[in-house]
Design a protein around this motif. Structure first.
Motif, PDB file in Angstrom:
ATOM      1  N   UNK A 104       0.841  -1.190   0.000  1.00  0.00           N
ATOM      2  CA  UNK A 104       0.000   0.000   0.000  1.00  0.00           C
ATOM      3  C   UNK A 104       0.880   1.245   0.000  1.00  0.00           C
ATOM      4  N   UNK A 105       0.270   2.417  -0.169  1.00  0.00           N
ATOM      5  CA  UNK A 105       1.017   3.671  -0.134  1.00  0.00           C
ATOM      6  C   UNK A 105       1.727   3.830   1.206  1.00  0.00           C
ATOM      7  N   UNK A 106       1.015   3.558   2.294  1.00  0.00           N
ATOM      8  CA  UNK A 106       1.615   3.717   3.621  1.00  0.00           C
ATOM      9  C   UNK A 106       2.790   2.772   3.822  1.00  0.00           C
ATOM     10  N   UNK A 107       2.719   1.590   3.242  1.00  0.00           N
ATOM     11  CA  UNK A 107       3.826   0.640   3.361  1.00  0.00           C
ATOM     12  C   UNK A 107       5.024   1.081   2.525  1.00  0.00           C
ATOM     13  N   UNK A 108       4.760   1.679   1.364  1.00  0.00           N
ATOM     14  CA  UNK A 108       5.845   2.228   0.554  1.00  0.00           C
ATOM     15  C   UNK A 108       6.537   3.350   1.316  1.00  0.00           C
ATOM     16  N   UNK A 200      14.385   6.431  15.800  1.00  0.00           N
ATOM     17  CA  UNK A 200      13.971   6.229  14.414  1.00  0.00           C
ATOM     18  C   UNK A 200      12.536   5.714  14.337  1.00  0.00           C
ATOM     19  N   UNK A 201      12.175   4.806  15.247  1.00  0.00           N
ATOM     20  CA  UNK A 201      10.814   4.262  15.214  1.00  0.00           C
ATOM     21  C   UNK A 201       9.782   5.342  15.516  1.00  0.00           C
ATOM     22  N   UNK A 202      10.110   6.267  16.424  1.00  0.00           N
ATOM     23  CA  UNK A 202       9.195   7.369  16.720  1.00  0.00           C
ATOM     24  C   UNK A 202       9.057   8.306  15.530  1.00  0.00           C
ATOM     25  N   UNK A 203      10.177   8.603  14.885  1.00  0.00           N
ATOM     26  CA  UNK A 203      10.143   9.466  13.706  1.00  0.00           C
ATOM     27  C   UNK A 203       9.277   8.849  12.620  1.00  0.00           C
ATOM     28  N   UNK A 204       9.468   7.554  12.377  1.00  0.00           N
ATOM     29  CA  UNK A 204       8.701   6.864  11.341  1.00  0.00           C
ATOM     30  C   UNK A 204       7.217   6.873  11.676  1.00  0.00           C
ATOM     31  N   UNK A 205       6.882   6.595  12.928  1.00  0.00           N
ATOM     32  CA  UNK A 205       5.477   6.549  13.324  1.00  0.00           C
ATOM     33  C   UNK A 205       4.805   7.901  13.142  1.00  0.00           C
ATOM     34  N   UNK A 206       5.458   8.969  13.605  1.00  0.00           N
ATOM     35  CA  UNK A 206       4.862  10.300  13.481  1.00  0.00           C
ATOM     36  C   UNK A 206       4.814  10.748  12.027  1.00  0.00           C
ATOM     37  N   UNK A 207       5.852  10.417  11.268  1.00  0.00           N
ATOM     38  CA  UNK A 207       5.885  10.791   9.851  1.00  0.00           C
ATOM     39  C   UNK A 207       4.763  10.094   9.082  1.00  0.00           C
ATOM     40  N   UNK A 208       4.548   8.827   9.373  1.00  0.00           N
ATOM     41  CA  UNK A 208       3.461   8.097   8.715  1.00  0.00           C
ATOM     42  C   UNK A 208       2.103   8.664   9.118  1.00  0.00           C
ATOM     43  N   UNK A 214      -2.503  13.695   5.688  1.00  0.00           N
ATOM     44  CA  UNK A 214      -2.504  14.691   4.628  1.00  0.00           C
ATOM     45  C   UNK A 214      -2.950  14.096   3.294  1.00  0.00           C
ATOM     46  N   UNK A 215      -2.470  12.899   2.993  1.00  0.00           N
ATOM     47  CA  UNK A 215      -2.853  12.239   1.743  1.00  0.00           C
ATOM     48  C   UNK A 215      -4.285  11.714   1.796  1.00  0.00           C
ATOM     49  N   UNK A 216      -4.848  11.717   3.002  1.00  0.00           N
ATOM     50  CA  UNK A 216      -6.213  11.207   3.235  1.00  0.00           C
ATOM     51  C   UNK A 216      -6.311   9.729   2.863  1.00  0.00           C
ATOM     52  N   UNK A 217      -5.397   8.976   3.474  1.00  0.00           N
ATOM     53  CA  UNK A 217      -5.376   7.529   3.294  1.00  0.00           C
ATOM     54  C   UNK A 217      -6.109   6.886   4.461  1.00  0.00           C
ATOM     55  N   UNK A 218      -6.983   5.976   4.173  1.00  0.00           N
ATOM     56  CA  UNK A 218      -7.694   5.244   5.218  1.00  0.00           C
ATOM     57  C   UNK A 218      -6.790   4.153   5.761  1.00  0.00           C
ATOM     58  N   UNK A 219      -6.057   4.434   6.834  1.00  0.00           N
ATOM     59  CA  UNK A 219      -5.081   3.474   7.335  1.00  0.00           C
ATOM     60  C   UNK A 219      -5.734   2.257   7.947  1.00  0.00           C
ATOM     61  N   UNK A 222      -5.757  -0.112   5.178  1.00  0.00           N
ATOM     62  CA  UNK A 222      -4.592   0.040   4.311  1.00  0.00           C
ATOM     63  C   UNK A 222      -3.414  -0.803   4.713  1.00  0.00           C
ATOM     64  N   UNK A 223      -3.631  -1.680   5.675  1.00  0.00           N
ATOM     65  CA  UNK A 223      -2.559  -2.595   6.049  1.00  0.00           C
ATOM     66  C   UNK A 223      -1.649  -2.087   7.129  1.00  0.00           C
ATOM     67  N   UNK A 224      -1.928  -0.893   7.732  1.00  0.00           N
ATOM     68  CA  UNK A 224      -1.052  -0.407   8.788  1.00  0.00           C
ATOM     69  C   UNK A 224      -1.820  -0.145  10.072  1.00  0.00           C
ATOM     70  N   UNK A 225      -3.050  -0.494  10.113  1.00  0.00           N
ATOM     71  CA  UNK A 225      -3.818  -0.298  11.326  1.00  0.00           C
ATOM     72  C   UNK A 225      -3.508  -1.358  12.345  1.00  0.00           C
TER      73      UNK A 225
END
Length: 226
Positions: A104-108, A200-208, A214-219, A222-225
């Motif tokens: 998915x986009x979030x996984x990319x 790094x894990x905190x940065x990734x989590x907040x960035x995602x 913003x992209x309005x992805x239904x997480x 989307x495979x990341x919930x």
């Protein structure tokens, strides 16, 4: 449901920075010299590092250094060339559509963040005042990152049906710009950004979290919930 970050995305589990082994004796010597210069330049700075130190670190004579390179500047230029070659090889593997089939986009985005943060501390990128040492270095690096940006953007837009933002192309460009700046801030120990102090894990989590919002992805679908 919150976005959860895996220890390491399965999409990039086998992805490594491309640094092929050199078997021929002459190439082994050359790479030993480059490795030594890379480490010493990043730790001590370019001006403070001597040719004698590079030779000692590589386990060879000063004459061997000058056999391969006319001076330290030539060594630095060779480091840039090697990094460019490795960057392009790594990029081709990292954004290969086959690698991301079914993602998915979030996984990319997660894979991009994980790997980029992992390699952002490569020795050559930590050489103090690297942009000042080589005037066109910044231009060349911008060119490389533009290739990455375009390939990554194309990968995401192949999944545009997941994006709820009314202007997917604009939104994707904006998010990729923001993520690149975040990675730079996190890797810069002199930065005053709060991201510098985060794991790094905190940065990734907040960035995602902000990217998907913003992209309005239904997480949740989307495979990341979690």
């Amino acid at each position: 449901k919150d976005i959860s970050v895996m220890e390491k995305s399965t999409w990039i589990a086998d992805l490594k920075w491309a640094r092929p082994a050199q078997q021929e004796r002459s190439k082994r010597t050359l790479y030993l010299l480059l490795d030594a210069a890379e480490e010493l330049f990043s730790c001590n700075g370019f001006e403070e590092t001597t040719v004698a130190q590079i030779a000692a670190q590589a386990g060879c004579s000063v004459g061997t250094v000058y056999h391969h390179f006319r001076d330290k500047s030539a060594l630095l230029e060779a480091l840039f060339d090697r990094m460019k070659h490795e960057f392009l090889e790594t990029l081709n593997d990292a954004v290969d559509p086959i690698r991301w089939r079914g993602a998915s986009v979030s996984e990319v985005l997660e894979g991009y963040l994980q790997f980029s943060l992992e390699i952002s501390q490569t020795p050559v990128s930590r050489i103090p005042n690297i942009g000042m040492l080589n005037k066109d270095y910044t231009v060349r690096m911008h060119s490389l990152h533009e290739i990455l940006f375009n390939r990554l953007k194309a990968l995401i837009l192949e999944r545009r049906q997941e994006i709820g933002h009314p202007a997917p192309e604009l939104a994707t460009s904006f998010i990729l710009d923001q993520l690149r700046m975040l990675i730079l801030l996190h890797s810069n120990s002199d930065s005053l950004s709060a991201f510098t102090e985060m794991s790094k894990s905190q940065v990734i989590e907040e960035a995602l979290r902000f990217s998907c919002a913003y992209l309005q992805i239904d997480v949740t679908s989307n495979g990341v919930g979690s």
